[in-house]
Design a protein around this motif. Structure first.
Motif, mmCIF file in Angstrom:
data_model
loop_
_atom_site.group_PDB
_atom_site.id
_atom_site.type_symbol
_atom_site.label_atom_id
_atom_site.label_comp_id
_atom_site.label_asym_id
_atom_site.label_seq_id
_atom_site.Cartn_x
_atom_site.Cartn_y
_atom_site.Cartn_z
ATOM 1 N N TYR A 116 3.588 -11.743 -5.467
ATOM 2 C CA TYR A 116 4.627 -12.562 -6.252
ATOM 3 C C TYR A 116 4.279 -12.312 -7.778
ATOM 4 O O TYR A 116 5.137 -11.976 -8.438
ATOM 5 C CB TYR A 116 4.063 -14.126 -6.005
ATOM 6 N N GLU A 117 2.906 -11.767 -7.978
ATOM 7 C CA GLU A 117 2.706 -11.802 -9.531
ATOM 8 C C GLU A 117 3.052 -10.457 -10.199
ATOM 9 O O GLU A 117 3.543 -10.102 -11.363
ATOM 10 C CB GLU A 117 1.132 -12.033 -9.842
ATOM 11 N N TYR A 118 3.321 -9.416 -9.319
ATOM 12 C CA TYR A 118 3.315 -8.091 -9.771
ATOM 13 C C TYR A 118 4.767 -7.445 -9.147
ATOM 14 O O TYR A 118 5.102 -6.411 -9.451
ATOM 15 C CB TYR A 118 2.181 -7.179 -9.261
ATOM 16 N N ASN A 119 5.507 -8.399 -8.509
ATOM 17 C CA ASN A 119 6.805 -8.012 -7.937
ATOM 18 C C ASN A 119 7.078 -6.596 -7.274
ATOM 19 O O ASN A 119 7.590 -5.641 -7.167
ATOM 20 C CB ASN A 119 7.719 -7.942 -9.021
ATOM 21 N N PHE A 120 5.755 -6.616 -6.240
ATOM 22 C CA PHE A 120 5.745 -5.237 -5.524
ATOM 23 C C PHE A 120 6.642 -5.075 -4.456
ATOM 24 O O PHE A 120 6.792 -4.090 -3.598
ATOM 25 C CB PHE A 120 4.321 -5.374 -4.685
ATOM 26 N N ASN A 121 7.629 -6.145 -4.329
ATOM 27 C CA ASN A 121 8.669 -6.248 -3.266
ATOM 28 C C ASN A 121 8.280 -5.759 -1.794
ATOM 29 O O ASN A 121 8.711 -5.113 -1.084
ATOM 30 C CB ASN A 121 9.785 -4.990 -3.492
ATOM 31 N N ASN A 122 7.206 -6.613 -1.467
ATOM 32 C CA ASN A 122 6.559 -6.616 0.132
ATOM 33 C C ASN A 122 5.815 -5.347 0.185
ATOM 34 O O ASN A 122 5.539 -5.167 1.568
ATOM 35 C CB ASN A 122 7.618 -6.897 0.825
ATOM 36 N N LEU A 123 5.636 -4.391 -0.981
ATOM 37 C CA LEU A 123 4.805 -3.558 -0.411
ATOM 38 C C LEU A 123 3.528 -3.172 -1.294
ATOM 39 O O LEU A 123 3.782 -2.747 -2.385
ATOM 40 C CB LEU A 123 5.751 -2.056 -0.638
ATOM 41 N N VAL A 124 2.483 -3.830 -1.015
ATOM 42 C CA VAL A 124 1.321 -4.179 -1.672
ATOM 43 C C VAL A 124 0.237 -2.929 -1.593
ATOM 44 O O VAL A 124 0.033 -2.698 -0.404
ATOM 45 C CB VAL A 124 0.746 -5.466 -1.492
ATOM 46 N N PRO A 125 -0.272 -2.404 -2.784
ATOM 47 C CA PRO A 125 -1.124 -1.340 -2.720
ATOM 48 C C PRO A 125 -2.313 -1.834 -2.082
ATOM 49 O O PRO A 125 -2.959 -3.146 -2.391
ATOM 50 C CB PRO A 125 -1.502 -1.003 -4.214
ATOM 51 N N ILE A 126 -2.980 -0.956 -1.132
ATOM 52 C CA ILE A 126 -4.159 -1.392 -0.369
ATOM 53 C C ILE A 126 -5.402 -1.481 -1.229
ATOM 54 O O ILE A 126 -6.274 -2.484 -1.198
ATOM 55 C CB ILE A 126 -4.479 -0.587 0.628
ATOM 56 N N TYR A 127 -5.287 -0.760 -2.212
ATOM 57 C CA TYR A 127 -6.570 -0.737 -3.123
ATOM 58 C C TYR A 127 -6.606 -1.795 -3.918
ATOM 59 O O TYR A 127 -7.632 -2.521 -4.346
ATOM 60 C CB TYR A 127 -6.345 0.499 -4.269
ATOM 61 N N ARG A 128 -5.350 -2.410 -4.198
ATOM 62 C CA ARG A 128 -5.362 -3.801 -5.009
ATOM 63 C C ARG A 128 -5.830 -5.002 -4.247
ATOM 64 O O ARG A 128 -6.366 -5.733 -4.646
ATOM 65 C CB ARG A 128 -3.766 -4.358 -5.381
ATOM 66 N N ILE A 129 -5.557 -4.974 -2.635
ATOM 67 C CA ILE A 129 -6.060 -5.784 -1.820
ATOM 68 C C ILE A 129 -7.561 -5.787 -1.696
ATOM 69 O O ILE A 129 -8.575 -6.940 -1.856
ATOM 70 C CB ILE A 129 -5.630 -5.940 -0.497
#
Length: 218
Positions: free
Chosen positions: A144-157
């Motif tokens: 939501y905050e970074y507008n990843f378009n449902n493809l979120v980097p694993i390192y961020r998680i």
């Protein structure tokens, strides 16, 4: 400044420049911490010590602050009774960074979700179900905050969850979430890839690296 004070000031500058979320260019960081009477070379030993400690990651282009260890070292330095700014003038960036840091004590650091109120304050995740719940919360927040378009980097998680789970458990439970069709781990291209981001991604047994997660319809 003493070596410890200099390290803390360096980490504070890197954190304020968004070092937990992205790589900060070398010139951008040194512009803040190196005074007119100093040289960048004077800080070489400080950078190397922080890298060995696991607080920062260094690439050819810049620096990044490791979410858990880096924030822990920064927090300890700021709380130290010996920490102080020397001289009669303190840079505006330093004052503003301290105000921002103080406002986030006992809450998650913006974009990292890592509590900064000291050791032992992070509730460990002891089961797959607990991990799944937190991982999905972090996924939704980042998406939501970074507008990843449902493809979120694993390192961020991984960095968002931080020390609440070991690196091995993170990888095992994330793989389990894929096995149970909760999410899909995907390869793709990461243009701003760095060694630390690669390490914080995940390797599929026999399938290579995966950099992104995509939530599947339940």
């Amino acid at each position: 400044m003493t070596s410890k004070n200099t390290s803390t000031r360096l980490l504070l500058a890197l954190w304020d420049l968004g070092g937990t979320q992205q790589e900060v260019k070398k010139g951008q960081l040194t512009k803040r911490i190196v005074s007119k009477s100093q040289k960048v070379a004077d800080y070489q030993g400080i950078f190397e010590d922080l890298q060995k400690e696991g607080a920062i990651a260094i690439s050819k282009k810049g620096y990044s602050l490791t979410s858990s260890k880096g924030l822990e070292v920064l927090g300890e330095g700021l709380r130290s009774g010996d920490f102080k700014f020397e001289g009669t003038i303190v840079g505006t960036w330093a004052a503003n960074a301290l105000v921002k840091w103080i406002s986030q004590i006992d809450v998650a650091v913006t974009g990292a979700d890592v509590p900064v109120n000291g050791k032992g304050a992070i509730a460990k995740l002891s089961s797959y179900d607990e991990f799944k719940s937190v991982a999905l919360e972090v996924y939704d927040k980042l998406n939501y905050e970074y507008n990843f378009n449902n493809l979120v980097p694993i390192y961020r998680i991984r960095r968002g969850i931080g020390d609440r789970v070991s690196r091995t458990e993170f990888s095992e439970w994330l793989l389990e979430m894929q096995e149970k069709d909760v999410l899909q781990l995907m390869a793709g291209e990461m243009r701003d890839i760095t060694p630390d981001k690669r390490d914080d991604s995940i390797t599929i047994p026999g399938g290579g690296l995966r950099y992104y997660t995509k939530l599947l319809n339940s």
